[in-house]
Design an enzyme around this catalytic site. Structure first.
Site, PDB file in Angstrom:
ATOM      1  N   THR A 191       0.826  -1.223   0.000  1.00  0.00           N
ATOM      2  CA  THR A 191       0.000   0.000   0.000  1.00  0.00           C
ATOM      3  C   THR A 191       0.853   1.263   0.000  1.00  0.00           C
ATOM      4  OG1 THR A 191      -0.262   0.198   2.410  1.00  0.00           O
ATOM      5  CG2 THR A 191      -1.819  -1.249   1.248  1.00  0.00           C
ATOM      6  N   SER A 223      -1.606  11.237   4.087  1.00  0.00           N
ATOM      7  CA  SER A 223      -0.708  10.094   3.820  1.00  0.00           C
ATOM      8  C   SER A 223      -0.052  10.341   2.468  1.00  0.00           C
ATOM      9  CB  SER A 223      -1.477   8.771   3.822  1.00  0.00           C
ATOM     10  OG  SER A 223      -0.561   7.679   3.754  1.00  0.00           O
ATOM     11  N   MET A 232      -2.789   5.229  -1.351  1.00  0.00           N
ATOM     12  CA  MET A 232      -4.164   4.719  -1.315  1.00  0.00           C
ATOM     13  C   MET A 232      -4.183   3.346  -0.654  1.00  0.00           C
ATOM     14  SD  MET A 232      -6.295   6.902  -2.606  1.00  0.00           S
ATOM     15  CE  MET A 232      -5.410   8.343  -1.976  1.00  0.00           C
ATOM     16  N   HIS A 233      -3.983   3.356   0.678  1.00  0.00           N
ATOM     17  CA  HIS A 233      -3.887   2.087   1.413  1.00  0.00           C
ATOM     18  C   HIS A 233      -5.111   1.199   1.185  1.00  0.00           C
ATOM     19  CE1 HIS A 233      -0.380   3.658   3.542  1.00  0.00           C
ATOM     20  NE2 HIS A 233      -1.057   4.748   3.811  1.00  0.00           N
ATOM     21  N   ASP A 234      -6.295   1.711   1.493  1.00  0.00           N
ATOM     22  CA  ASP A 234      -7.492   0.868   1.477  1.00  0.00           C
ATOM     23  C   ASP A 234      -7.896   0.436   0.078  1.00  0.00           C
ATOM     24  OD1 ASP A 234      -9.011   2.629   4.271  1.00  0.00           O
ATOM     25  OD2 ASP A 234      -7.652   0.911   4.221  1.00  0.00           O
TER      26      ASP A 234
END
Ligand code: RIB
Ligand code: CA
Length: 304
Positions: A191, A223, A232-234
């Protein structure tokens, strides 16, 4: 044929992008959304989730979940997402309400009545998932797999070694990784690479209503930055479901540290098999970043 999904989330600005993708990706069929305390309080994550469902006119039930981790006090990420959890955009008023049952019961009810196994996706702390598995172990038969955004085989982003979603509720995460469920772990290893470029971000306001709204939220998301790119972790958890081929996974034994003074919340990912334990997760270690960016552009172009 689209696959049935339950999404557990703590919106959260990167959660908002993930919710857009799960609603508009043709491969996915969102059956239920549940909220958990994480980025901000569960009252705020629930308010945010309802605003997003109304924004996209989505006919998806929502159930509010845990207000705190299993054992620890909540520590939030308002410093990343703003005090509201979704700073930067004024959503219109609506009359939507969550279901009159808690998240873990709503998930259990859907699983017990689904004619086919359902994929659980968790992009916040794993409190609701741990409660589900502890209170209703019988429902595991109808969980196709659990895909999470969480953890790291390397360094953390909340403590030196722990990623936020795991660090907030290590006991819940430990329960989940010990459950025997088929788990796909999209951690910081991939991520942190999932960065939307400044050029793409700058063009979002003219894409569509969704692009305009996400651009307003992204301008307050900490972030990364609009000038250097945003992580864009999620979205990675959703990208895995829609484009699994852009990820490189490795079966690994993963343990969650719950005792360490400095290391609680660390996911110990045994890549080399040094502990002699059977693998309990497929861990994403590689990402085709350009393939990810192409998919994000495709799926957000399908949105309202
Ligand atoms: O570490 C990133 C995770 O923490 C994401 O789910 C983000 O929304 C925050 O919850
Ligand atoms: Ca999240």
């Amino acid at each position: 044929m689209s696959q049935p999904i339950i999404l557990d989330t703590d919106p959260g600005i990167d959660d908002a992008a993930a919710i857009a993708a799960v609603l508009f990706a043709p491969e996915l069929d969102l059956k239920l959304m549940t909220t958990v305390a994480g980025n901000v309080s569960v009252e705020k994550t629930t308010r945010n989730a309802l605003q997003l469902l109304h924004f996209w006119q989505a006919d998806v039930p929502l159930a509010q979940g845990a207000a705190a981790p299993l054992l620890r006090p909540l520590r939030d990420a308002a410093y990343v997402h703003g005090e509201s959890g979704m700073e930067g955009y004024d959503f219109i008023d609506h009359q939507r309400q969550p279901l009159a049952k808690p998240a873990f019961q709503a998930i259990r009810d859907l699983l017990m009545h689904s004619p086919e196994p359902v994929t659980l996706v968790a992009i916040g702390p794993l409190t609701n998932i741990a409660l589900l598995l502890s209170q209703y172990p019988e429902c595991q038969f109808n969980i196709r797999r659990l895909v999470i955004m969480g953890g790291s085989a390397g360094r953390g982003n909340f403590t030196p070694n722990a990623e936020f979603n795991i660090a907030i509720d290590p006991e819940a995460a430990a329960r989940v990784f010990q459950s025997g469920l088929p788990i796909v772990m999209c951690g910081l290893d991939v991520t942190n690479q999932a960065v939307l470029t400044p050029e793409y971000l700058a063009a979002l306001p003219t894409l569509n209503k969704t692009g305009e709204m996400l651009h307003a939220l992204f301008s307050h998301y900490r972030s990364g930055s609009m000038n250097s790119g945003l992580r864009m972790h999620d979205l990675c958890a959703i990208a895995y479901l829609a484009r699994p081929e852009i990820f490189t996974l490795k079966p690994c034994f993963v343990a969650v540290e719950t005792q360490g003074t400095y290391t609680a919340g660390t996911t110990v990912v045994d890549i080399e098999g040094r502990l002699g334990q059977p693998a309990n997760a497929e861990v994403a270690l590689g990402l085709d970043v350009e393939g990810f960016r192409r998919w994000v552009a495709e799926v957000l172009a399908l949105a309202l």
